[in-house]
Structures are given as structure tokens and as C-alpha cells.
Motif scaffolding. Structure first.
Motif, PDB file in Angstrom:
ATOM      1  N   THR A 174      18.167   4.692  59.397  1.00 14.51           N
ATOM      2  CA  THR A 174      17.306   3.681  60.017  1.00 14.51           C
ATOM      3  C   THR A 174      15.963   3.621  59.300  1.00 14.51           C
ATOM      4  N   ALA A 175      15.419   4.762  58.947  1.00 14.16           N
ATOM      5  CA  ALA A 175      14.145   4.802  58.226  1.00 14.16           C
ATOM      6  C   ALA A 175      14.263   4.087  56.881  1.00 14.16           C
ATOM      7  N   ASN A 176      15.386   4.260  56.200  1.00 16.02           N
ATOM      8  CA  ASN A 176      15.597   3.566  54.921  1.00 16.02           C
ATOM      9  C   ASN A 176      15.663   2.054  55.118  1.00 16.02           C
ATOM     10  N   MET A 177      16.331   1.616  56.180  1.00 18.67           N
ATOM     11  CA  MET A 177      16.401   0.179  56.464  1.00 18.67           C
ATOM     12  C   MET A 177      15.024  -0.381  56.785  1.00 18.67           C
ATOM     13  N   ILE A 178      14.233   0.369  57.545  1.00 24.12           N
ATOM     14  CA  ILE A 178      12.874  -0.068  57.866  1.00 24.12           C
ATOM     15  C   ILE A 178      12.059  -0.192  56.583  1.00 24.12           C
ATOM     16  N   SER A 179      12.219   0.753  55.681  1.00 15.18           N
ATOM     17  CA  SER A 179      11.487   0.716  54.410  1.00 15.18           C
ATOM     18  C   SER A 179      11.857  -0.519  53.593  1.00 15.18           C
ATOM     19  N   ILE A 180      13.129  -0.879  53.603  1.00 13.76           N
ATOM     20  CA  ILE A 180      13.565  -2.081  52.881  1.00 13.76           C
ATOM     21  C   ILE A 180      12.925  -3.324  53.483  1.00 13.76           C
ATOM     22  N   VAL A 181      12.887  -3.391  54.804  1.00 11.30           N
ATOM     23  CA  VAL A 181      12.258  -4.535  55.469  1.00 11.30           C
ATOM     24  C   VAL A 181      10.763  -4.555  55.161  1.00 11.30           C
ATOM     25  N   MET A 182      10.130  -3.392  55.127  1.00 16.19           N
ATOM     26  CA  MET A 182       8.697  -3.328  54.816  1.00 16.19           C
ATOM     27  C   MET A 182       8.426  -3.845  53.403  1.00 16.19           C
TER      28      MET A 182
END
Length: 61
Positions: free
Chosen positions: A36-44
Motif C-alpha cells: 500500500t505504501a508503494n502504491m501511495i508513493s506512485i500516486v504521490m
């Protein structure tokens, strides 16, 4: 349309995009799940690209 008109039109989307970045940052700081943290980073990263595009538009580039 002059530069000031463009700035005024992009002001609300810019503020909303910055608010989204703040929310994503808080979520990332609190997230324990690595996927989930990786997905959030991609969105950021995508939101950051949008911010850069808006800033470029207001600079007339």
C-alpha cells in the motif's frame, strides 16, 4: 487569455492538488503495509507531476 487569467483559473485546482498531496503524505506516514505504501508513493509522484504541470502553465511555458 493573459497570464493572470490563467493563474486565476488554475488557483482552485492547484490548492486541491496540494491538499491531496498533504493527505497522501499523512497516509503514507501512517501506512504499515509495504504494498500500500508503494502504491501511495506512485500516486504521490503522479500528483507531483500534476503540480509541476500547473506551475508550468502559470509561468507561461
Amino acid at each position: 487569455m493573459n497570464k493572470r487569467d490563467i493563474e486565476l483559473l488554475l488557483d482552485a485546482p492547484l490548492l486541491k492538488t496540494k491538499r491531496l498531496m498533504t493527505l497522501l503524505t499523512v497516509w503514507l506516514d501512517a501506512e504499515d503495509n509495504e504494498d500500500t505504501a508503494n502504491m501511495i508513493s506512485i500516486v504521490m509522484n503522479t500528483v507531483n507531476d500534476i503540480l509541476n504541470d500547473i506551475e508550468s502553465a502559470t509561468e507561461g511555458k
